[in-house]
Design an enzyme around this catalytic site. Structure first.
Site, PDB file in Angstrom:
ATOM      1  N   ASP A 102      -6.753   4.755   6.516  1.00  0.00           N
ATOM      2  CA  ASP A 102      -6.579   5.123   7.916  1.00  0.00           C
ATOM      3  C   ASP A 102      -5.086   5.321   8.203  1.00  0.00           C
ATOM      4  O   ASP A 102      -4.427   6.092   7.505  1.00  0.00           O
ATOM      5  CB  ASP A 102      -7.235   4.055   8.803  1.00  0.00           C
ATOM      6  CG  ASP A 102      -7.285   4.400  10.269  1.00  0.00           C
ATOM      7  OD1 ASP A 102      -8.170   5.179  10.671  1.00  0.00           O
ATOM      8  OD2 ASP A 102      -6.436   3.885  11.026  1.00  0.00           O
ATOM      9  N   TYR A 232      -0.228   5.913  17.406  1.00  0.00           N
ATOM     10  CA  TYR A 232      -0.730   7.171  17.955  1.00  0.00           C
ATOM     11  C   TYR A 232       0.279   7.783  18.925  1.00  0.00           C
ATOM     12  O   TYR A 232       0.441   9.007  18.987  1.00  0.00           O
ATOM     13  CB  TYR A 232      -2.062   6.929  18.678  1.00  0.00           C
ATOM     14  CG  TYR A 232      -3.170   6.478  17.761  1.00  0.00           C
ATOM     15  CD1 TYR A 232      -3.979   7.398  17.101  1.00  0.00           C
ATOM     16  CD2 TYR A 232      -3.397   5.118  17.540  1.00  0.00           C
ATOM     17  CE1 TYR A 232      -4.996   6.983  16.257  1.00  0.00           C
ATOM     18  CE2 TYR A 232      -4.408   4.698  16.691  1.00  0.00           C
ATOM     19  CZ  TYR A 232      -5.208   5.634  16.051  1.00  0.00           C
ATOM     20  OH  TYR A 232      -6.201   5.213  15.201  1.00  0.00           O
ATOM     21  N   HIS A 297     -16.331   4.877   7.693  1.00  0.00           N
ATOM     22  CA  HIS A 297     -14.867   4.923   7.705  1.00  0.00           C
ATOM     23  C   HIS A 297     -14.220   3.716   7.032  1.00  0.00           C
ATOM     24  O   HIS A 297     -13.244   3.855   6.300  1.00  0.00           O
ATOM     25  CB  HIS A 297     -14.387   5.028   9.153  1.00  0.00           C
ATOM     26  CG  HIS A 297     -12.902   5.087   9.311  1.00  0.00           C
ATOM     27  ND1 HIS A 297     -12.140   6.116   8.811  1.00  0.00           N
ATOM     28  CD2 HIS A 297     -12.031   4.233   9.914  1.00  0.00           C
ATOM     29  CE1 HIS A 297     -10.862   5.903   9.101  1.00  0.00           C
ATOM     30  NE2 HIS A 297     -10.769   4.771   9.764  1.00  0.00           N
TER      31      HIS A 297
END
Length: 318
Positions: A102, A232, A297
């Site tokens: 990730d 982010y 994921h």
């Protein structure tokens, strides 16, 4: 788990919490994603240390027991890669095997891009490398145009908004929603219903225990989610600063692993990018691409034995 040692290492202006186990010259550095901690690698730490590796898994900046600088601008890839180079220097490790997942995968790509001299080989998961394109459109501008304002990365941009939504919920429920997510489509968080309105997993994940969720929840209740969200919020700043690396390729040996149900594969154009050969063009030493059937994921936790075997088999070549 009690055999894993926990230390604090000063690096790049912060104090970094590091979990480690094993000894010897062959070291593996594991990098976690969002919303994770060193703990996501617990299975690999135990298994690969028993096979002769020195295994090292830090809480990245902003997570767990590592410091969390306040400004979002201090979470670019340059800051985090700097933390890791300082960590390797402090541990007196000149070159390391690298594993990422990730956000940890993004950082692993950038560590390999910026400092290939410090990386022997890389097993990266979930997030493929994308070179810094010469486009004048920033990543978040492109994401909004294609996926809309409710796309989760867009919703994470405004400081305090998602923090408030998470704080209004039981942190164990927040973690279960994240870790149990099985919809491979790009996630959206509608403003009308918020994160709390997203569907719960159809069943508690069989590969997690309540103790696992409790560990994550306890750490995020203490720190909040701002540190992880700041990665982010720094996406466009990292993109701006990477101008000198426009078109640069990752030049270390790589094996890439993703889950068949991994949401990152369903981002627009990603499967075509991987299968059409462009991924290999940007990572010339990419030796193998593995897609784990029926896996989502969080593949390193959902299918730990299979992921560990892929890591061991690849690194054994070097």
């Amino acid at each position: 788990m009690e055999k894993i040692e926990h230390t604090t290492v000063p690096t790049n202006g912060i104090n970094m919490h590091v979990a480690s186990i094993g000894t010897g010259p062959r070291a593996i550095l594991f990098l976690h994603g969002f919303p994770e901690l060193w703990y996501t690698w617990r299975h690999q730490l135990l298994s690969l240390s028993s096979l002769g590796y020195r295994c090292i898994a830090p809480d990245l900046r902003g997570y767990g027991d590592t410091d969390s600088p306040s400004p979002a601008a201090q979470y670019t890839s340059f800051h985090v890669v700097g933390d890791l180079v300082g960590l390797l220097d402090a541990l007196e490790i000149q070159q390391v095997f690298l594993v990422g997942h990730d956000w940890g995968a993004t950082i692993a790509w950038h560590l390999s891009l910026f400092r290939p001299d410090r990386v022997k080989a890389l097993v990266n998961t979930s997030v493929p490398f994308r070179s810094r394109a010469s486009s004048h459109v920033s990543p978040m501008t492109a994401a909004r145009a294609v996926l809309g304002d409710d796309f989760y990365m867009c919703r994470f941009q405004e400081v305090g908004v998602m923090e408030a939504e998470f704080a209004a919920m039981d942190t164990k429920i927040v973690m279960t929603k994240f870790l149990g997510h099985r919809d491979p489509n790009p996630p959206r968080i509608p403003r009308e219903t918020g994160f709390a309105g997203l569907p719960d997993p159809p069943a508690f994940p069989s590969w997690l225990s309540q103790e696992d969720v409790g560990y994550y929840a306890a750490k995020f209740e203490k720190t909040g989610f701002t540190g992880g969200l700041n990665y982010y919020r720094s996406i466009d700043l990292t993109w701006e600063m990477m101008g000198p690396w426009t078109g640069a390729k990752v030049m270390v040996p790589v094996k890439f692993i993703a889950g068949e149900l991994d949401l990152t594969l369903k981002f627009p154009g990603t499967e075509e990018y991987i299968e059409g050969g462009r991924f290999k063009e940007e990572v010339p030493l990419l030796e193998e691409i593995v897609v784990l059937k029926g896996v989502g994921h969080f593949l390193n936790e959902e299918s730990p034995e299979e992921v560990t075997k892929h890591i061991f088999d690849f690194f054994s070549q070097f």
